[in-house]
Enzyme design. Sequence first.
Site, PDB file in Angstrom:
ATOM      1  N   LYS A  83      19.113 -22.210 -87.443  1.00  0.00           N
ATOM      2  CA  LYS A  83      17.689 -21.964 -87.661  1.00  0.00           C
ATOM      3  C   LYS A  83      16.888 -23.037 -86.929  1.00  0.00           C
ATOM      4  O   LYS A  83      17.105 -24.238 -87.129  1.00  0.00           O
ATOM      5  CB  LYS A  83      17.403 -22.001 -89.169  1.00  0.00           C
ATOM      6  CG  LYS A  83      16.244 -21.139 -89.611  1.00  0.00           C
ATOM      7  CD  LYS A  83      16.197 -21.110 -91.145  1.00  0.00           C
ATOM      8  CE  LYS A  83      15.056 -20.280 -91.657  1.00  0.00           C
ATOM      9  NZ  LYS A  83      14.856 -20.468 -93.102  1.00  0.00           N
ATOM     10  N   LEU A  84      15.983 -22.564 -86.081  1.00  0.00           N
ATOM     11  CA  LEU A  84      15.202 -23.467 -85.240  1.00  0.00           C
ATOM     12  C   LEU A  84      13.724 -23.176 -85.429  1.00  0.00           C
ATOM     13  O   LEU A  84      13.329 -22.004 -85.495  1.00  0.00           O
ATOM     14  CB  LEU A  84      15.530 -23.208 -83.761  1.00  0.00           C
ATOM     15  CG  LEU A  84      16.976 -23.409 -83.307  1.00  0.00           C
ATOM     16  CD1 LEU A  84      17.192 -22.750 -81.950  1.00  0.00           C
ATOM     17  CD2 LEU A  84      17.285 -24.898 -83.232  1.00  0.00           C
TER      18      LEU A  84
END
Length: 217
Positions: A83-84
């Site tokens: 997750k960015l």
Amino acid sequence: MKFFVDTADVPAIAELNDLGMVDGVTTNPSLIKKSGRDILEVTKEICDLVAGPVSAEVIATEADAMIAEGRKLADIAENIAVKLPLTWDGLKACKVLSDEGKMVNVTLCFSANQALLAAKAGATFISPFIGRLDDINLDGMELIEDIRTIYDNYAFETEILAASIRSVNHVLDSARIGADVITAPPEVIKKLASHPLTDKGLATFLEDAKAAGIKIV
Ligand code: G3P
């Protein structure tokens, strides 16, 4: 529509998973803090429990450091989605990690243009935050609609993961619009089963069963 559970609470995930309600899990640093657990340890436990994608979020803000953290998180298990955040550096990291074949969930999306960039950078999932837009008197569902239209116009394969879901109506509206996935806290998923007329009807049936002396086993 796929259901992801937005929590790092392992027993809560297990309860829903046993019912077949869990297609994946999303976490973020705030949810990890709430769990009181070590991120690598709790994420591994969730990955062992759930077959679908488990999002684990980086904490670095510069692309190279995000990539290093993303690789470390992806090493936890095959079903990790890195997750960015939707920043320019996050998009750079998204391109590199998705080119390596890793699942990437681009989070903190608040505009359709941001979602367009994430799709072009190869994101597996885009996470538009409905509740946080509603919190500032904007329309979170309108964002989901816009992203659906844009992704369909150009056949982008990035899945729309409706996030920051606070109510059962957010789930219903996301389903109507055609979001691919919703991620919601366990309490919201459980609330989907509730209806006052179900409770009322059941109470009457039970009273009548008692009055009629009905016994089944
Ligand atoms: O998936 C993102 C979600 O955890 C954010 O939800 O309620 O903190 O806005 P919320």
